[in-house]
Design a protein around this motif. Structure first.
Motif, short mmCIF file in Angstrom:
data_model
loop_
_atom_site.label_atom_id
_atom_site.label_comp_id
_atom_site.label_asym_id
_atom_site.label_seq_id
_atom_site.Cartn_x
_atom_site.Cartn_y
_atom_site.Cartn_z
N SER A 106 0.86 -1.19 0.00
CA SER A 106 0.00 0.00 0.00
C SER A 106 0.89 1.23 0.00
CB SER A 106 -0.93 0.00 1.22
OG SER A 106 -0.18 -0.12 2.42
N GLN A 107 0.50 2.24 -0.81
CA GLN A 107 1.31 3.44 -0.98
C GLN A 107 0.44 4.69 -0.89
OE1 GLN A 107 3.13 2.87 -4.82
NE2 GLN A 107 4.65 1.43 -4.05
N ASP A 108 1.10 5.81 -0.61
CA ASP A 108 0.39 7.08 -0.61
C ASP A 108 0.37 7.66 -2.03
OD1 ASP A 108 2.90 8.21 -1.05
OD2 ASP A 108 3.16 8.87 1.03
N ALA A 109 -0.18 8.84 -2.18
CA ALA A 109 -0.33 9.45 -3.51
C ALA A 109 1.01 9.71 -4.18
CB ALA A 109 -1.13 10.75 -3.40
N ALA A 110 2.08 9.82 -3.37
CA ALA A 110 3.40 10.08 -3.93
C ALA A 110 4.16 8.79 -4.25
CB ALA A 110 4.22 10.92 -2.95
N GLY A 111 3.52 7.66 -4.01
CA GLY A 111 4.17 6.39 -4.31
C GLY A 111 5.05 5.88 -3.20
N ASN A 112 4.91 6.44 -2.00
CA ASN A 112 5.70 5.98 -0.86
C ASN A 112 4.92 4.94 -0.07
OD1 ASN A 112 7.85 7.94 -1.31
ND2 ASN A 112 6.41 9.48 -0.55
N PRO A 113 5.61 3.96 0.53
CA PRO A 113 4.90 2.98 1.34
C PRO A 113 4.07 3.66 2.42
CG PRO A 113 7.19 2.32 1.00
CD PRO A 113 7.07 3.72 0.49
N ALA A 114 2.83 3.20 2.60
CA ALA A 114 1.94 3.79 3.59
C ALA A 114 1.15 2.67 4.26
CB ALA A 114 0.97 4.78 2.92
N ALA A 115 1.22 2.64 5.60
CA ALA A 115 0.53 1.60 6.35
C ALA A 115 -0.98 1.81 6.32
CB ALA A 115 1.03 1.59 7.79
N VAL A 116 -1.72 0.73 6.36
CA VAL A 116 -3.18 0.82 6.44
C VAL A 116 -3.60 1.02 7.89
CG1 VAL A 116 -3.56 -0.57 4.37
CG2 VAL A 116 -3.36 -1.71 6.60
N ALA A 117 -4.78 1.62 8.07
CA ALA A 117 -5.27 1.89 9.43
C ALA A 117 -5.97 0.67 10.02
CB ALA A 117 -6.23 3.08 9.41
N ALA A 118 -6.59 -0.13 9.17
CA ALA A 118 -7.30 -1.32 9.62
C ALA A 118 -6.88 -2.51 8.78
CB ALA A 118 -8.81 -1.10 9.51
N ASP A 119 -7.07 -3.71 9.32
CA ASP A 119 -6.77 -4.91 8.54
C ASP A 119 -7.51 -4.84 7.20
OD1 ASP A 119 -5.36 -5.73 10.73
OD2 ASP A 119 -6.64 -7.44 11.22
N THR A 120 -6.77 -5.03 6.10
CA THR A 120 -7.35 -4.87 4.77
C THR A 120 -7.03 -6.09 3.93
OG1 THR A 120 -7.11 -2.47 4.91
CG2 THR A 120 -7.41 -3.41 2.71
N THR A 121 -8.09 -6.79 3.52
CA THR A 121 -7.92 -8.00 2.72
C THR A 121 -8.12 -7.67 1.24
OG1 THR A 121 -8.69 -9.41 4.52
CG2 THR A 121 -8.79 -10.34 2.31
N LEU A 122 -7.22 -8.21 0.41
CA LEU A 122 -7.24 -7.92 -1.01
C LEU A 122 -7.79 -9.11 -1.80
CD1 LEU A 122 -3.71 -6.27 -1.35
CD2 LEU A 122 -5.91 -5.16 -0.90
N ALA A 123 -8.41 -8.80 -2.91
CA ALA A 123 -8.89 -9.82 -3.85
C ALA A 123 -8.12 -9.68 -5.16
CB ALA A 123 -10.38 -9.64 -4.10
N PHE A 124 -7.88 -10.80 -5.83
CA PHE A 124 -7.08 -10.79 -7.05
C PHE A 124 -7.88 -11.38 -8.20
CE2 PHE A 124 -4.20 -10.65 -3.54
CZ PHE A 124 -3.19 -9.79 -3.94
N THR A 125 -7.85 -10.71 -9.34
CA THR A 125 -8.53 -11.17 -10.54
C THR A 125 -7.59 -11.03 -11.74
OG1 THR A 125 -9.48 -8.97 -10.89
CG2 THR A 125 -10.84 -10.58 -9.71
N VAL A 126 -7.85 -11.82 -12.78
CA VAL A 126 -7.05 -11.74 -14.01
C VAL A 126 -7.51 -10.53 -14.81
CG1 VAL A 126 -6.46 -12.89 -16.17
CG2 VAL A 126 -6.70 -14.22 -14.06
#
Length: 205
Positions: free
Chosen positions: A16-36
């Motif tokens: 996860s990154q901020d608008a400038a492309g720097n690593p940015a931690a999430v505030a809450a547990d965040t689960t991602l989904a992946f699709t083709v």
């Protein structure tokens, strides 16, 4: 890194990154989904990739079931912080390949030659094969083009000695590079010496 092989585990690492492309931690547990995003295959469902609160990376292990180029994957939020979906750059998924070879003779004399037949199995493999003697490509058997999955060449030009010979395959758009699973020992013997006996001279009495 290692090539992605069809029906074999590979990892997708997310950050996860901020608008400038720097690593940015999430505030809450965040689960991602992946699709083709592009490609005709499907992703094998794996253990969910969850960015834990206060962290910015997670890894998703999956498989893809078609050997092809131009595959890309999109990650989006299934639950948690509102993050913008992201799509990977295109990558190739290769089918496994196998290269084997035979030598017509495993013993030759210096300045002699033997023929080699090299075979590659896979998804209609193209590309080139190379024979190596003692880890060094044999000049007369380097980058030989495959025709219907096979190639032949003449092994020559080796100095006298004992060589462990193997074969390598270049790979192509959908077949992974490969090295033969075994070596073949090739002996190049020095030329035999020709002994010439000089006739003796006698003295008459």
């Amino acid at each position: 890194g290692q090539p992605v092989l069809r029906d074999t585990n590979f990892a997708i690492v997310m950050q996860s990154q901020d608008a400038a492309g720097n690593p940015a931690a999430v505030a809450a547990d965040t689960t991602l989904a992946f699709t083709v995003a592009s490609g005709s295959g499907t992703l094998l469902a794996g253990v969910p990739c969850t960015l834990l609160a206060g962290q910015n990376t997670c890894s998703y292990t999956t498989q893809y079931n078609v050997a092809q180029g131009g595959v890309s994957v999109t990650a989006s939020v299934a639950s948690g912080d509102a993050l913008t979906a992201a799509t990977s750059g295109a990558f190739a998924v290769f089918g496994p390949s196998n290269v084997t070879f035979t030598l017509a003779s495993t013993g030759i004399f210096l300045n002699g030659a033997t023929s080699a037949t090299i075979t590659v199995t896979g998804a209609s493999p193209t590309g080139t094969v190379t024979l190596r003697a003692g880890g060094t490509p044999v000049a007369s058997c380097t980058a030989v083009a495959l025709v219907a999955g096979a190639a032949t060449c003449t092994v020559s030009g080796l100095a006298a000695g004992l060589y462990n010979v193997d074969a390598t395959y270049s790979g192509d758009a959908v077949n992974a590079p490969a090295i033969s699973p075994f070596d073949v020992s090739l002996t190049v013997a020095p030329l035999p010496l020709l002994q010439v006996a000089k006739a003796g001279t006698g003295s008459g009495g």
